[in-house]
Design an enzyme around this catalytic site. Structure first.
Site, PDB file in Angstrom:
ATOM      1  N   HIS A   1       0.824  -1.225   0.000  1.00 14.90           N
ATOM      2  CA  HIS A   1       0.000   0.000   0.000  1.00 14.90           C
ATOM      3  C   HIS A   1       0.859   1.276   0.000  1.00 14.90           C
ATOM      4  CE1 HIS A   1       0.010  -0.583   4.642  1.00 14.90           C
ATOM      5  NE2 HIS A   1       1.041   0.147   4.268  1.00 14.90           N
TER       6      HIS A   1
ATOM      7  N   HIS B   1      -1.720   4.458   9.837  1.00 12.54           N
ATOM      8  CA  HIS B   1      -0.330   4.863  10.094  1.00 12.54           C
ATOM      9  C   HIS B   1      -0.309   6.110  10.965  1.00 12.54           C
ATOM     10  CE1 HIS B   1      -0.183   2.393   6.460  1.00 12.54           C
ATOM     11  NE2 HIS B   1       1.079   2.146   6.726  1.00 12.54           N
TER      12      HIS B   1
ATOM     13  N   HIS C   1      10.107  -4.202   3.965  1.00  7.67           N
ATOM     14  CA  HIS C   1      10.551  -2.805   3.957  1.00  7.67           C
ATOM     15  C   HIS C   1      10.853  -2.340   5.371  1.00  7.67           C
ATOM     16  CE1 HIS C   1       6.163  -2.243   4.459  1.00  7.67           C
ATOM     17  NE2 HIS C   1       6.243  -0.923   4.527  1.00  7.67           N
TER      18      HIS C   1
ATOM     19  N   GLU D   1       3.899  -5.655   8.671  1.00  5.29           N
ATOM     20  CA  GLU D   1       2.580  -5.445   8.056  1.00  5.29           C
ATOM     21  C   GLU D   1       2.047  -6.735   7.410  1.00  5.29           C
ATOM     22  OE1 GLU D   1       2.756  -0.674   6.878  1.00  5.29           O
ATOM     23  OE2 GLU D   1       3.062  -2.149   5.295  1.00  5.29           O
TER      24      GLU D   1
HETATM   25  C1  DHB Z   1       6.268   3.278   2.472  1.00  8.49           C
HETATM   26  C2  DHB Z   1       5.648   2.047   2.618  1.00  8.49           C
HETATM   27  C3  DHB Z   1       4.616   1.884   3.533  1.00  8.49           C
HETATM   28  O1  DHB Z   1       3.985   0.695   3.771  1.00  8.49           O
HETATM   29  C4  DHB Z   1       4.172   2.966   4.271  1.00  8.49           C
HETATM   30  O2  DHB Z   1       3.133   2.801   5.100  1.00  8.49           O
HETATM   31  C5  DHB Z   1       4.796   4.206   4.148  1.00  8.49           C
HETATM   32  C6  DHB Z   1       5.852   4.360   3.241  1.00  8.49           C
HETATM   33  C7  DHB Z   1       7.371   3.479   1.480  1.00  8.49           C
HETATM   34  O3  DHB Z   1       7.876   2.517   0.901  1.00  8.49           O
HETATM   35  O4  DHB Z   1       7.742   4.637   1.248  1.00  8.49           O
HETATM   36 FE    FE Z   2       2.513   0.875   5.550  1.00 12.05          FE
END
Ligand code: DHB
Ligand code: FE
Length: 281
Positions: A12, A59, A193, A240
């Protein structure tokens, strides 16, 4: 009877929404991301869900460190796209399904999953970016949506095993609703990530690929994986991915993998996307 016909999982990444909203979807960098959703848009136009039960995480937008529900279900009639600091995304208001949502809330609480009931809430990129990826840029979203927020922002998040069991309970809740509805369940977020600290930028293709294989074929085993594995192998925001297990728990033991997409990078994230259909009897 309402039925869960399919599950969708997708990352997302907020920059995906920004790329779409600012007309950059055709750029070299972004077209590779959106290419993975061309099939999905055709698939969902044919599948025509009445309701999407959309598992995502807030978030620190609607919630904050002041209060952090582990599981929160949106029972409102509508949910506005949130202002996350640079104005609300120019996407349609999300229409809810309050009667079904309230039924699911009651059923889940009776099945011993304590939920926070949310009657007013704005929804952030965790919810609106998946809608954009699957539905594009319509003037109104083509189905109703029940937002289901999971805490994966502030430690401790719920375990994969609990998320998986919750998925099974959601299925029982949906199937005990006495109206013919085509319901899909989506699990969003991930894949690997990390947005912070010395390991910011971490991507783990090997972990992600194994996760994609296992969530399709052996979710019972995948559900046993502890938090620490996600944090170590998929990065702090890789946690996540436990939300995908809620989606998977609501489907049959055997599913048909209709579509898979994996792409690095989109912003700081490895983008993963699955479409799973319940096996016909
Ligand atoms: C990014 C990815 C995420 O899941 C998020 O909530 C905020 C930023 C990103 O890759 O920049
Ligand atoms: Fe996220």
């Amino acid at each position: 009877m309402a039925r869960i016909t399919a599950g969708v999982s997708t990352s997302h990444v907020p920059a995906i929404g920004a790329a779409l909203d600012s007309g950059k979807a055709g750029d070299r960098y972004w077209s590779k991301v959106f290419a993975g959703y061309e099939f999905s848009k055709r698939w969902i136009a044919a599948a025509r869900p009445d309701v999407v039960f959309l598992v995502y995480n807030d978030h620190a937008t609607a919630f904050s460190l002041d209060f952090i529900p582990t599981f929160a279900i949106g029972c409102a009639a509508s949910f506005a796209p949130a202002d996350e600091g640079w104005g609300a995304r120019p996407v349609p208001v999300v229409e809810g399904a309050p009667v079904l949502a309230s039924h699911i809330a009651q059923s889940l609480i009776e099945q011993d999953f304590d939920l926070t009931i949310v009657n007013r809430m704005d929804v952030d990129h965790g919810l609106t970016v998946p809608l954009s990826l699957l539905f594009g840029q319509p003037s109104a979203w083509p189905c109703r949506v029940i937002p289901f927020a999971v805490n994966v922002v502030q430690y401790p998040p719920p375990s994969g095993a609990r998320c998986y069991r919750l998925g099974k309970a959601i299925r029982r809740a949906v199937e005990s609703f006495d109206e013919d509805l085509n319901v899909q369940i989506w699990g969003t977020g991930g894949m690997s990530h990390q947005l912070q600290g010395p390991r910011a930028g971490l991507i783990n293709r090997q972990f992600d690929t194994a996760f994609l294989d296992e969530i399709v074929n052996d979710p019972e085993r995948l559900a046993q994986r502890p938090h620490l594995d996600y944090l170590r192998d998929a990065g702090s925001e890789g946690i996540e991915l436990v939300m995908w297990l809620i989606m998977r728990g609501a489907l049959d033991a055997r599913v048909r993998e209709v579509h898979r997409f994996y792409h690095v990078p989109a912003s700081n994230t490895a983008v993963g996307h699955l479409i799973l259909e319940n096996d016909p009897p």
